[in-house]
Design an enzyme around this catalytic site. Sequence first.
Site, short mmCIF file in Angstrom:
data_model
loop_
_atom_site.label_atom_id
_atom_site.label_comp_id
_atom_site.label_asym_id
_atom_site.label_seq_id
_atom_site.Cartn_x
_atom_site.Cartn_y
_atom_site.Cartn_z
N HIS A 51 -7.76 -17.45 -50.42
CA HIS A 51 -8.27 -18.47 -51.28
C HIS A 51 -9.29 -18.10 -52.29
O HIS A 51 -9.76 -16.95 -52.12
CB HIS A 51 -8.84 -19.63 -50.45
CG HIS A 51 -10.20 -19.26 -49.79
ND1 HIS A 51 -10.40 -19.08 -48.61
CD2 HIS A 51 -11.54 -19.31 -50.07
CE1 HIS A 51 -11.64 -18.70 -48.13
NE2 HIS A 51 -12.33 -18.70 -49.22
P1 TYD Z 1 -12.44 -20.78 -44.36
O1 TYD Z 1 -13.40 -20.90 -45.70
O2 TYD Z 1 -10.94 -21.37 -44.86
O3 TYD Z 1 -12.32 -19.47 -43.83
P2 TYD Z 1 -11.69 -17.98 -43.89
O4 TYD Z 1 -11.36 -17.81 -45.36
O5 TYD Z 1 -12.53 -17.19 -43.11
O6 TYD Z 1 -10.38 -18.17 -43.11
O7 TYD Z 1 -12.76 -21.97 -43.54
C1 TYD Z 1 -12.20 -21.86 -42.34
C2 TYD Z 1 -12.25 -23.62 -41.68
O8 TYD Z 1 -13.72 -23.62 -41.46
C3 TYD Z 1 -11.87 -24.19 -42.57
O9 TYD Z 1 -11.33 -25.42 -41.56
C4 TYD Z 1 -13.06 -24.94 -43.11
C5 TYD Z 1 -14.17 -24.68 -41.98
N1 TYD Z 1 -15.56 -24.54 -42.67
C6 TYD Z 1 -16.49 -25.41 -42.74
O10 TYD Z 1 -16.16 -26.72 -42.09
N2 TYD Z 1 -17.71 -25.35 -43.42
C7 TYD Z 1 -17.99 -24.01 -43.87
O11 TYD Z 1 -18.96 -23.93 -44.49
C8 TYD Z 1 -16.93 -22.98 -43.97
C9 TYD Z 1 -17.10 -22.00 -44.78
C10 TYD Z 1 -15.87 -23.11 -43.39
#
Ligand code: TYD
Length: 132
Positions: A51
Site C-alpha cells: 500500500h
Molecule cells: P496495515 O497497515 O495494512 O499493515 P501491513 O502493511 O503491515 O500489512 O494494517 C494491518 C491491519 O491493522 C489493518 O486491518 C489495519 C490495522 N491497523 C490499525 O487498526 N491501526 C493502525 O495503526 C495500523 C498501522 C493498522
Amino acid sequence: MKEPKEIAFQSIGQPDLGYISVAQYEDLVPFEIKRVYWTYFTPNHIVRGNHAHKQLKQVIVAVSGVIDFTLEDSNGNTFEFVLDNPNKGIYVPEGYWRTIRFSHSAVLLCLASENYDEKDYIRDYSEFKHGK
Ligand code: TYD
C-alpha cells in the site's frame, strides 16, 4: 517529491554494556510523532505492506531481526533498504508504495506522523500508479 532516506541513529553505549538509540523530533525525525506501532511474528514467506499513504510520513526501525523494505514512487523509481541493525532507520515520506519482508523474529517499529486513518491508504496498485 521528497525521497526516502536512511537514518543513522547514534548508538550510545559500549559493547560490554549494551546500547541505546534515540529517535527524537527535529533531530532525526522530521515530524511530530502522533502514533507508534510495531509488527511481529510475521512468517518469512509473507510480504506485507502493499500500500501507499496519501499524507502519512513514517520512520521505520527493525528493533530486532532483519527487514527488507522496498519503496516505489508513482513514476517507478525504487528504493531498497535492508534494516539489519537497531541503529538504522528509514524515513518514508508520503506517496510511496511499500513492500516489506521480515526475517524470523523481526520486529518493525514505526513512528508515524498521523493517527490511523484507513482513508489515507491507497491499497490498489493501479490506482497508485495511474490515479483514479
Ligand atoms: P496495515 O497497515 O495494512 O499493515 P501491513 O502493511 O503491515 O500489512 O494494517 C494491518 C491491519 O491493522 C489493518 O486491518 C489495519 C490495522 N491497523 C490499525 O487498526 N491501526 C493502525 O495503526 C495500523 C498501522 C493498522
